[in-house]
Design a protein around this motif. Structure first.
Motif, PDB file in Angstrom:
ATOM      1  N   SER A   1       0.814  -1.305  -0.041  1.00  0.00           N
ATOM      2  CA  SER A   1      -0.027  -0.103   0.093  1.00  0.00           C
ATOM      3  C   SER A   1       0.760   1.183  -0.023  1.00  0.00           C
ATOM      4  O   SER A   1       1.964   1.185   0.575  1.00  0.00           O
ATOM      5  CB  SER A   1      -0.918   0.047   1.158  1.00  0.00           C
ATOM      6  OG  SER A   1      -0.040   0.171   2.411  1.00  0.00           O
ATOM      7  N   PRO A   2       0.520   2.509  -0.339  1.00  0.00           N
ATOM      8  CA  PRO A   2       0.999   3.589  -0.306  1.00  0.00           C
ATOM      9  C   PRO A   2       1.406   3.884   1.147  1.00  0.00           C
ATOM     10  O   PRO A   2       2.768   4.537   1.227  1.00  0.00           O
ATOM     11  CB  PRO A   2      -0.071   4.504  -0.931  1.00  0.00           C
ATOM     12  CG  PRO A   2      -0.880   3.827  -1.689  1.00  0.00           C
ATOM     13  CD  PRO A   2      -0.923   2.521  -1.089  1.00  0.00           C
ATOM     14  N   ASP A   3       0.660   3.764   2.024  1.00  0.00           N
ATOM     15  CA  ASP A   3       1.152   4.126   3.481  1.00  0.00           C
ATOM     16  C   ASP A   3       2.389   3.092   3.665  1.00  0.00           C
ATOM     17  O   ASP A   3       3.121   3.706   4.651  1.00  0.00           O
ATOM     18  CB  ASP A   3      -0.033   3.759   4.308  1.00  0.00           C
ATOM     19  CG  ASP A   3      -0.942   4.862   4.380  1.00  0.00           C
ATOM     20  OD1 ASP A   3      -0.831   5.857   3.877  1.00  0.00           O
ATOM     21  OD2 ASP A   3      -2.133   4.511   5.039  1.00  0.00           O
TER      22      ASP A   3
ATOM     23  N   GLU B   1      -2.753  -5.477   1.164  1.00  0.00           N
ATOM     24  CA  GLU B   1      -2.318  -4.236   1.221  1.00  0.00           C
ATOM     25  C   GLU B   1      -3.073  -3.462   0.394  1.00  0.00           C
ATOM     26  O   GLU B   1      -3.237  -2.381   0.529  1.00  0.00           O
ATOM     27  CB  GLU B   1      -0.674  -4.190   0.472  1.00  0.00           C
ATOM     28  CG  GLU B   1       0.326  -4.954   1.203  1.00  0.00           C
ATOM     29  CD  GLU B   1       0.919  -4.215   2.619  1.00  0.00           C
ATOM     30  OE1 GLU B   1       0.449  -2.962   2.369  1.00  0.00           O
ATOM     31  OE2 GLU B   1       0.747  -4.600   3.734  1.00  0.00           O
TER      32      GLU B   1
ATOM     33  N   GLY C   1       4.093   6.838  -3.153  1.00  0.00           N
ATOM     34  CA  GLY C   1       2.909   6.590  -2.890  1.00  0.00           C
ATOM     35  C   GLY C   1       1.753   6.480  -4.158  1.00  0.00           C
ATOM     36  O   GLY C   1       0.884   5.788  -4.331  1.00  0.00           O
TER      37      GLY C   1
ATOM     38  N   MET D   1      -2.430  -0.781  -6.609  1.00  0.00           N
ATOM     39  CA  MET D   1      -3.056  -1.408  -5.676  1.00  0.00           C
ATOM     40  C   MET D   1      -4.614  -1.198  -5.911  1.00  0.00           C
ATOM     41  O   MET D   1      -5.185  -2.328  -5.988  1.00  0.00           O
ATOM     42  CB  MET D   1      -2.888  -0.493  -4.374  1.00  0.00           C
ATOM     43  CG  MET D   1      -1.493  -0.891  -3.447  1.00  0.00           C
ATOM     44  SD  MET D   1      -1.608  -2.532  -2.840  1.00  0.00           S
ATOM     45  CE  MET D   1      -0.445  -3.250  -4.215  1.00  0.00           C
TER      46      MET D   1
ATOM     47  N   SER E   1      -0.280   3.392  -5.728  1.00  0.00           N
ATOM     48  CA  SER E   1      -1.634   3.611  -5.606  1.00  0.00           C
ATOM     49  C   SER E   1      -2.429   3.077  -6.881  1.00  0.00           C
ATOM     50  O   SER E   1      -3.494   2.394  -7.078  1.00  0.00           O
ATOM     51  CB  SER E   1      -2.216   5.100  -5.265  1.00  0.00           C
ATOM     52  OG  SER E   1      -1.869   5.893  -6.206  1.00  0.00           O
TER      53      SER E   1
ATOM     54  N   THR F   1      -5.131   0.097   1.187  1.00  0.00           N
ATOM     55  CA  THR F   1      -5.264   1.284   0.607  1.00  0.00           C
ATOM     56  C   THR F   1      -6.449   1.791   0.502  1.00  0.00           C
ATOM     57  O   THR F   1      -6.894   3.263   0.349  1.00  0.00           O
ATOM     58  CB  THR F   1      -4.628   0.916  -0.963  1.00  0.00           C
ATOM     59  OG1 THR F   1      -3.260   0.327  -0.893  1.00  0.00           O
ATOM     60  CG2 THR F   1      -4.863   1.996  -1.900  1.00  0.00           C
TER      61      THR F   1
END
Length: 288
Positions: free
Chosen positions: A97-99, A236, A163, A170, A167, A240
């Motif tokens: 994920s971006p985080d 993941e 990210g 994802m 994104s 997102t």
């Protein structure tokens, strides 16, 4: 002059990319820590002309760049524990994920490395170094140039912070891996009910340009071979979607279906019928 590049994780992706990379390659894979798997992994290093390392630290020592190609659940830990040379380009090519990528970027930045968010936008086979790559982050331009020099021929910069590239990957995976899971749910039921051919014919009639038997066979192949990894990647994806606040009901189901098929632990047999017999053994309904 060839570039010293470390591969952290030496699974399908690393082995697919390696033959096309113009670099002095070192690799470390956690499987070499296991006595039952170490010999096979060292054989893979040798077969592809890669210098195998006993530890991640040894692989990273003085490396100009790193391709991080581990499982989704290990991507952040590897970035946090890495000992890298200042200025080293860290290419996070993992499906997370971006985080998670932003957290990994913080870890690499703290070591004075240059973090690049990389999204691999197709299966690595048969594409290999022709696989489309999206890169984002502060060091995306330098990263794209380095990747092109290594031998990657389809690299595109996505403007914006770390990210942005991930994104896209994802959110796209909601469809790509979700269709695989829906394929399984549909065709396992059709096979059990004894109406598989009719269901496939009906699907083909709705989309005459694509034969569903072949598509389904490919989808099952991916899940049998990589379902556990793809389930981790979908977790993941859920992170997102949760961060966006858009909901992840279908994606939660995809995780369960991908993992259930992946944990069967069998090599995909040839043909859709053989795959269905493995994923859901037992009697089928009889025609009346």
């Amino acid at each position: 002059m060839e570039r010293t590049t470390a591969l952290i994780g030496f699974g399908e992706a690393a082995m697919a990319f390696t033959p096309g990379l113009a670099a002095d390659l070192r690799a470390y894979d956690v499987k070499t820590d296991r006595p039952d798997l170490a010999a096979a992994k060292r054989t893979e290093y040798a077969a592809l002309g890669v210098a195998g390392c006993a530890t991640a630290r040894q692989a990273l020592d003085t490396a100009e760049a790193v391709l991080s190609l581990v499982t989704a659940d290990q991507a952040l830990r590897v970035a946090q524990s890495a000992r890298i040379t200042p200025g080293c380009l860290w290419f996070d090519m993992n499906s997370v994920s971006p985080d998670t990528k932003r957290a990994a970027a913080t870890a690499i930045d703290s070591k004075k490395g240059r973090y690049v968010d990389v999204a691999v936008m197709s299966a690595v086979l048969p594409a290999r170094t022709k696989a489309p790559l999206l890169v984002s982050g502060m060091h995306a331009e330098a990263g794209a140039a380095f990747l092109a020099g290594l031998g990657f021929s389809n690299v595109r910069i996505i403007a914006g912070a770390v990210g942005r590239a991930s994104s896209i990957k994802m959110i796209r995976s909601v469809i790509v891996k979700g269709i695989e899971a829906l394929t399984a749910e549909c065709l396992i039921a059709a096979d059990r009910a004894g109406v598989l051919d009719e269901v496939l014919s009906s699907l083909d009639a709705g989309q005459p340009s694509a034969r569903w038997a072949e598509r389904a066979d490919y989808n099952f192949d991916r899940m049998l071979a990589h379902g556990v990894r793809r389930a981790a990647e979908m977790e993941e994806v859920i992170k997102t979607l949760d961060a966006l606040g858009t909901g992840a009901v279908m994606s939660n189901g995809t995780v369960k279906r991908q993992r259930a098929i992946g944990t069967l632990g069998v090599s995909p047999p040839e043909g859709l019928a053989a795959k269905l017999a493995i994923v859901m053994p037992g009697p089928k309904a009889q025609a009346v």
